[in-house]
Enzyme design. Structure first.
Site, PDB file in Angstrom:
ATOM      1  N   THR A   1       0.849  -1.189   0.000  1.00 43.84           N
ATOM      2  CA  THR A   1       0.000   0.000   0.000  1.00 43.84           C
ATOM      3  C   THR A   1       0.884   1.238   0.000  1.00 43.84           C
ATOM      4  O   THR A   1       1.506   1.572   1.013  1.00 43.84           O
ATOM      5  CB  THR A   1      -0.921   0.028   1.227  1.00 43.84           C
ATOM      6  OG1 THR A   1      -1.686  -1.180   1.272  1.00 43.84           O
ATOM      7  CG2 THR A   1      -1.868   1.218   1.166  1.00 43.84           C
TER       8      THR A   1
ATOM      9  N   LYS B   1      -7.870   1.270  -1.602  1.00 39.03           N
ATOM     10  CA  LYS B   1      -7.302   0.723  -0.366  1.00 39.03           C
ATOM     11  C   LYS B   1      -7.077   1.825   0.666  1.00 39.03           C
ATOM     12  O   LYS B   1      -7.368   1.659   1.864  1.00 39.03           O
ATOM     13  CB  LYS B   1      -5.980   0.016  -0.675  1.00 39.03           C
ATOM     14  CG  LYS B   1      -5.152  -0.376   0.553  1.00 39.03           C
ATOM     15  CD  LYS B   1      -5.847  -1.422   1.412  1.00 39.03           C
ATOM     16  CE  LYS B   1      -5.044  -1.702   2.687  1.00 39.03           C
ATOM     17  NZ  LYS B   1      -3.747  -2.324   2.423  1.00 39.03           N
TER      18      LYS B   1
ATOM     19  N   LYS C   1       0.804   5.323   8.436  1.00 40.14           N
ATOM     20  CA  LYS C   1       1.293   5.620   7.083  1.00 40.14           C
ATOM     21  C   LYS C   1       0.131   5.751   6.110  1.00 40.14           C
ATOM     22  O   LYS C   1       0.083   6.660   5.274  1.00 40.14           O
ATOM     23  CB  LYS C   1       2.256   4.511   6.650  1.00 40.14           C
ATOM     24  CG  LYS C   1       2.834   4.648   5.239  1.00 40.14           C
ATOM     25  CD  LYS C   1       2.139   3.718   4.248  1.00 40.14           C
ATOM     26  CE  LYS C   1       2.358   2.261   4.581  1.00 40.14           C
ATOM     27  NZ  LYS C   1       1.719   1.354   3.591  1.00 40.14           N
TER      28      LYS C   1
END
Length: 480
Positions: free
Chosen positions: A289, A364, A432
């Site tokens: 990701t 995502k 993150k």
């Protein structure tokens, strides 16, 4: 005020927990004492081996208060801790040493990023001064399969029986069939591709994902920076590559699953990296990701050398990776998606092909932004309950019967109340993803006020040393 000596068995309390069986111990040399003008002792909690500096007024003699505090909780972790200290007391009465320290040390996994490493032990090496808030007294061969070609659209159409297991009967390759939503692994009738598969990055998610590829009958070659992580895969029937370039040279389709954008770039363009092995026709699937700029950069580098590129980040955690129940969000080269179809079947309960490159990563990030915001809100709610005198366990029961009941409430809520945070999804990765979501919002001029506030809580939790623990550890910052 009662004074204590090293070796004393005690009951000690941390915020949000009942008094917990513990022992006064000598602090490690690298652990600094908090700069508070109150008497404090360094405490080791039974059951997990966590450590913390604790105020003297929150510590009481064990024997004198056993009747008062031993019924503080009926949770299994607490009861196990009581059994441990009772065992230690019994050994001392017989003149034998307390071996619980050694037993807990030996029970910890040795691999990096251990899921079960005690919380405070992990934190103290990174930030000794945060120990007072850091501690938590918690509970506690490859099957040979004849190779066949990728099934055609007609061949892969679910049977009537298979449709009964799904909530959406759309045919591949748009989505794979849903597996049953129970906690049990649903057997999958997978026809493995005859193409050789490479897998780079064997972290919390990478190991179970690569293992599922092997179990489904794929020919898999793995690589990881820490070679020890390859051992269980090799034992299961995989081959081990000497470098990313070596894996790419020997495989047709290569999957990558690493921690962040820097790791992605290093894997591809670094020394003995992917680009040194890529050639015409080879496929590279990035499951990490990361931001859209990184995806585009890597895609261009791969395709310029004749390779094919697909992004396929996953939604799910360690448990869903182990059970092959991930949700896969693919976008990019459709021919590569088709060639890797059997792999996606092995990895997930549903795969979406979302079209243009960038769609998978953006989807995502939005999912994880929502998950992170809700997790922070759940932590605040449980903390507020404690301060309002509302039983947290009762509140969790109510939530699990309410309209907001979901797996996150059930599993993460229990983790918070047990004080046990094995890294199903590391908090540093959640933060993150929050940062990348906020970055996306800024670029698209979409305000994200709630996500921004939640991100600050994750940043604070990471700053006090809990980045490697589970995302539910955000409770530590909320409840400080």
């Amino acid at each position: 005020m009662t004074s204590f000596e090293v070796g004393d068995f005690v009951w000690a309390k941390m915020t949000g927990y009942p008094y917990w069986p513990a022992k006064v111990v000598e602090p490690d040399k690298d652990v600094k004492k908090p700069s508070k003008k109150v008497e404090m002792y360094f405490i080791r909690f039974y059951g997990t081996g966590d450590f913390a500096w604790t105020k003297a007024d929150l510590i009481h003699k064990y024997d004198e208060n056993k009747e008062k505090y031993s019924l503080g909780s009926k949770r299994s972790g607490f009861l196990d801790a009581v059994k441990s200290i009772e065992h230690a007391v019994e050994r001392r009465e017989k003149g034998l040493p307390d071996t619980s320290d050694e037993e807990e040390e030996e029970s910890e996994p040795e691999s990096e990023g251990s899921d079960d490493q005690p919380l405070a032990k992990k934190a103290k090496s990174e930030q000794g001064s945060s120990m007072e808030t850091a501690a938590t007294p918690p509970a506690k061969k490859r099957r040979k399969v004849a190779k066949k070609s990728l099934p055609t659209r007609e061949e892969s159409t679910p049977t009537t029986e298979q449709r009964n297991l799904t909530t959406d009967s759309r045919l591949s390759p748009d989505t794979t069939a849903d597996a049953d939503s129970t906690t049990n692994i649903v057997p999958k009738d997978i026809i493995p591709t005859d193409k050789s598969i490479g897998f780079l990055g064997l972290g919390i998610m990478g190991v179970p994902m690569a293992l599922n590829l092997v179990k489904a009958g794929h020919e898999v070659t793995v690589w990881n920076r820490s070679q020890a992580r390859c051992t269980p895969l090799v034992e299961a029937g995989a081959k081990q590559g000497t470098s990313p370039a070596d894996v790419v040279q020997h495989c047709d389709i290569i999957f990558s699953c690493v921690s962040d954008a820097n790791a992605v770039r290093d894997l591809v363009i670094g020394n003995t990296g992917v680009l040194q092995g890529i050639s015409a026709g080879k496929g590279y699937i990035e499951m990490s990701t990361v931001d859209s700029d990184t995806i585009k950069e890597i895609s261009e580098a791969i395709t310029m050398r004749g390779g094919r590129f697909l992004e396929a980040p996953v939604s799910g955690n360690k448990k869903s990776a182990e059970q092959g129940k991930l949700v896969i969000l693919a976008a990019g080269d459709r021919s590569l998606y088709m060639d890797a179809y059997s792999c996606f079947e092995a990895l997930g309960k549903k795969t979406f092909f979302l079209g243009e490159l960038g769609s998978g990563g953006n989807t995502k990030l939005i999912v994880n932004m929502l998950m992170g915001s809700f997790m922070a809100s759940l932590a605040e709610g449980l903390s507020l309950a404690e301060k309002a005198g509302v039983d947290q366990y009762t509140l969790l029961d109510v939530l699990n019967l309410s309209d907001i009941a979901c797996p996150l409430v059930k599993t993460k809520g229990a983790a918070i109340l047990e004080g046990h945070f094995p890294a199903s999804f590391p908090l540093k990765h959640q933060q993150k993803d929050m940062r990348l979501s906020l970055q996306m919002g800024e670029e698209l001029e979409q305000p994200l006020h709630v996500a921004g506030a939640a991100n600050e809580l994750y940043k604070r939790t990471k700053a006090i040393g809990f980045g490697d623990r589970d995302m539910s550890c955000v409770y530590r910052a909320v409840n400080a």
